[in-house]
Design a protein around this motif. Sequence first.
Motif, PDB file in Angstrom:
ATOM      1  N   VAL A 106     -36.147 -55.194  71.293  1.00 36.17           N
ATOM      2  CA  VAL A 106     -37.212 -55.232  70.299  1.00 36.17           C
ATOM      3  C   VAL A 106     -36.720 -54.768  68.934  1.00 36.17           C
ATOM      4  O   VAL A 106     -37.190 -55.247  67.888  1.00 36.17           O
ATOM      5  CB  VAL A 106     -38.411 -54.386  70.776  1.00 36.17           C
ATOM      6  N   VAL A 118     -37.181 -48.226  66.384  1.00 35.29           N
ATOM      7  CA  VAL A 118     -38.383 -48.134  67.216  1.00 35.29           C
ATOM      8  C   VAL A 118     -39.127 -46.836  66.939  1.00 35.29           C
ATOM      9  O   VAL A 118     -40.372 -46.825  66.861  1.00 35.29           O
ATOM     10  CB  VAL A 118     -38.022 -48.254  68.712  1.00 35.29           C
ATOM     11  N   GLU A 157     -43.042 -49.901  68.495  1.00 35.65           N
ATOM     12  CA  GLU A 157     -42.904 -51.222  69.102  1.00 35.65           C
ATOM     13  C   GLU A 157     -44.015 -52.171  68.674  1.00 35.65           C
ATOM     14  O   GLU A 157     -43.802 -53.381  68.570  1.00 35.65           O
ATOM     15  CB  GLU A 157     -42.876 -51.098  70.636  1.00 35.65           C
ATOM     16  N   ARG A 195     -43.363 -55.893  67.398  1.00 37.85           N
ATOM     17  CA  ARG A 195     -43.891 -57.060  68.122  1.00 37.85           C
ATOM     18  C   ARG A 195     -44.795 -57.897  67.220  1.00 37.85           C
ATOM     19  O   ARG A 195     -44.858 -59.118  67.365  1.00 37.85           O
ATOM     20  CB  ARG A 195     -44.641 -56.602  69.372  1.00 37.85           C
TER      21      ARG A 195
END
Length: 356
Positions: free
Chosen positions: A109, A312, A317, A321
Amino acid sequence: MSADILQRISTLTLSVKQLSRFPHLSDLFPSFLPSPCPTVTASQVPALFREPYILSGYRPIQQDWRCYLLSLFQLHNESLNVWTHLLAAPVLLLLWWANVGALGYTLDVASVPLALFMVSSLTYLSLSVAAHLLQSHSERAHYFVFFLDYVGVAVYQYGCSLGHYFYSSEQAWRESIGMLFLPGAAFFGWLSCAGCCFAKAKYRRPYPVQRKIFQLIPTSLAYVLDISPIAHRLLTISWMQEASLPFHALQIGSFILAAFFFSCPMPERFFPGRCDFVGQGHQVFHLFLSLCTVFQLEALFLDYARRRDMVVDVFGERQLRWACVSFPALFMCCILTALIFMRHMNKELQHVGKNK
């Protein structure tokens, strides 16, 4: 002089002529492929396809589609516009591979913004190549491929903003702009696409100043916002502290030069007809924009390698995202915008065709 000597001289002369004959373009392609027609002058193509101060090197319209694809290997006034961006793509891929080996890259991510920047770069390069390679087929093709080219510009702008925000921004800058940056970057990216499409659809040659206004104001606003975290770092941090900052400075310098040559038809303005194949301002614009992207990728990789363990924790996150979702959403909005303008142009071209 004997007949034998005369015969040998005649044979030698014929051989030299055959060896010195430069092959025509048609000799380079198999017989089952159509050969692109020789280039023509500006007076032999419709006004839509003419560029200021470019007097020759135009490809005739209404050829077979394959002729325009094969014109990749033909010398015409769009050749360097095609090849500068076509060659930039493998350069970026090689630079990506080299940095993955040297600095490391893990697909997770935290690395998504860097991957999206790379996708956006390859997207704008590919759509630009397609636009300059295929636009001479017809008026409809001309508008369609350039509307898609503007989609690529918007996507690239947003890809830059993602990389700059997640890897290159400082906390002090984020505290001043905060959560408004990415929504603003997405909006200005779309506005760039819409403004360029509107300018292309609205105005006819000779283009008025308003056309440049609709093109440059949205793209300038998008750039000012997208580059703001980089400008903040360059002004507040010593360039000796971080290896990425000289590359960021180079990307800004390259972009400024690219914007100048995009805005001004130089040097062809001073040498009409002498820059038809090599030396056009738009070709120089392509070159500096490609260099800007190369420097940008190098800088972002250095920033990513330095900060990937903190991304992060700093952004969370959820925000990362959201970037995964917002990127394709912007792309689809720009595609829809281009299709709306293309529908308008189809109606206008049909109306013009009926009145002829």
